[in-house]
Scaffold this motif. Sequence first.
Motif, short mmCIF file in Angstrom:
data_model
loop_
_atom_site.label_atom_id
_atom_site.label_comp_id
_atom_site.label_asym_id
_atom_site.label_seq_id
_atom_site.Cartn_x
_atom_site.Cartn_y
_atom_site.Cartn_z
N ASP A 63 0.83 -1.22 0.00
CA ASP A 63 0.00 0.00 0.00
C ASP A 63 0.86 1.26 0.00
N GLY A 64 2.15 1.10 -0.24
CA GLY A 64 3.05 2.25 -0.30
C GLY A 64 3.74 2.54 1.02
N HIS A 65 3.19 1.96 2.12
CA HIS A 65 3.79 2.16 3.44
C HIS A 65 4.16 0.85 4.11
N THR A 66 3.59 -0.23 3.61
CA THR A 66 3.88 -1.55 4.15
C THR A 66 3.40 -2.60 3.16
N VAL A 67 3.72 -3.84 3.48
CA VAL A 67 3.13 -4.95 2.74
C VAL A 67 2.18 -5.64 3.70
N HIS A 96 0.51 -6.90 8.83
CA HIS A 96 1.47 -6.11 8.05
C HIS A 96 2.79 -6.01 8.81
N PHE A 97 3.77 -5.38 8.19
CA PHE A 97 5.15 -5.42 8.70
C PHE A 97 5.80 -4.04 8.70
N HIS A 98 6.72 -3.87 9.63
CA HIS A 98 7.54 -2.65 9.69
C HIS A 98 9.00 -3.09 9.70
N TRP A 99 9.84 -2.43 8.89
CA TRP A 99 11.25 -2.83 8.80
C TRP A 99 12.13 -1.59 8.64
N GLU A 119 9.02 -5.71 12.82
CA GLU A 119 7.86 -5.93 13.70
C GLU A 119 6.67 -6.32 12.82
N MET A 120 6.02 -7.40 13.23
CA MET A 120 4.84 -7.89 12.52
C MET A 120 3.60 -7.52 13.33
N HIS A 121 2.65 -6.84 12.70
CA HIS A 121 1.42 -6.42 13.38
C HIS A 121 0.22 -7.23 12.92
N VAL A 122 -0.42 -7.87 13.88
CA VAL A 122 -1.64 -8.63 13.59
C VAL A 122 -2.78 -7.81 14.19
#
Length: 263
Positions: A63-67, A96-99, A119-122
């Motif tokens: 989405d341009g900010h995460t997958v 989604h994910f933050h890296w 960090e993986m966000h559920v």
Amino acid sequence: HGTASSQFSYKSPQEWSKQFPTCGGRRQSPINIDSRNSQIKEYPPIRFNGYGKAPRSMNVTNDGHTVEITTTWANQEVPTISGGPLNGPYEFEEVHFHWGNNNHVGSEHTINGRQFSLEMHVVHFRKSYGTFTEALKHGDGIAVLGYIFFGTSNSDNNEGIRRLLRSTAPQQAFGPGESELISPFPLTFFNLDFTRKGYYTYLGSLTTPPCTESVIWLVPKSIRNIDSRELAAFRSFPLDNEDDHDYRPVRPLNGRSVFSVRG
Ligand code: SG4
Ligand code: ZN
């Protein structure tokens, strides 16, 4: 891609509050979790319901900010979590994910001042509010599980991450706006269980604009390992504004309590 959500960059998170005033609020996320300043608390056990079943469809989107991974389910089959600090069931929404651009940055939450690689966000919303949008209007509307990973040469086996990356790998660049249906697998493939070592919990916000202050955060204490090659694959996803990372720096606690729940 001209949605409101594309109008921010990770190069200047201090400017988000100009357009999105809540980003300057007093209940923001992420935070540094100081284990010695956390209060030990007992809660009923966390329960995962329906995570062992594959969804009807599974979609991966940049989405341009995460997958992120979104899903559709047969009626009454959407997975829920309950227990812990949560009142009633919370329905699964997306993962989604933050890296970061190296192994020493990337997680959003930090533990005792230390930042990790991913960090993986559920993400879930409180079922009694009916919809995700409605839940955002309530201080306890959203529950996010924030799993922290550190990059190493020998990763834990995370079949979910492996399948996500395999599905996006063939393209030279899985860029903003790209989306792909993948073969559905159960969310348990992301190794979601964290009962053994416990977790931290506190009240915070979405970590992206509009930074809505509606999130009950649960951050498992055990740090997982992720293969450095998998981290490289996350870093290869092009993001909006040519951002080379998608973590927000930690925000002040402003007197909030962080609770430590034992495993
Ligand atoms: C990511 O940008 C997700 O793609 C967003 O999901 C999510 O927003 C946003 O992060 C903030 O979530 O767990 N990091 S976070 O606080 O869930 C929402 C969508 O836009 C509203 C679907
Ligand atoms: Zn997130």
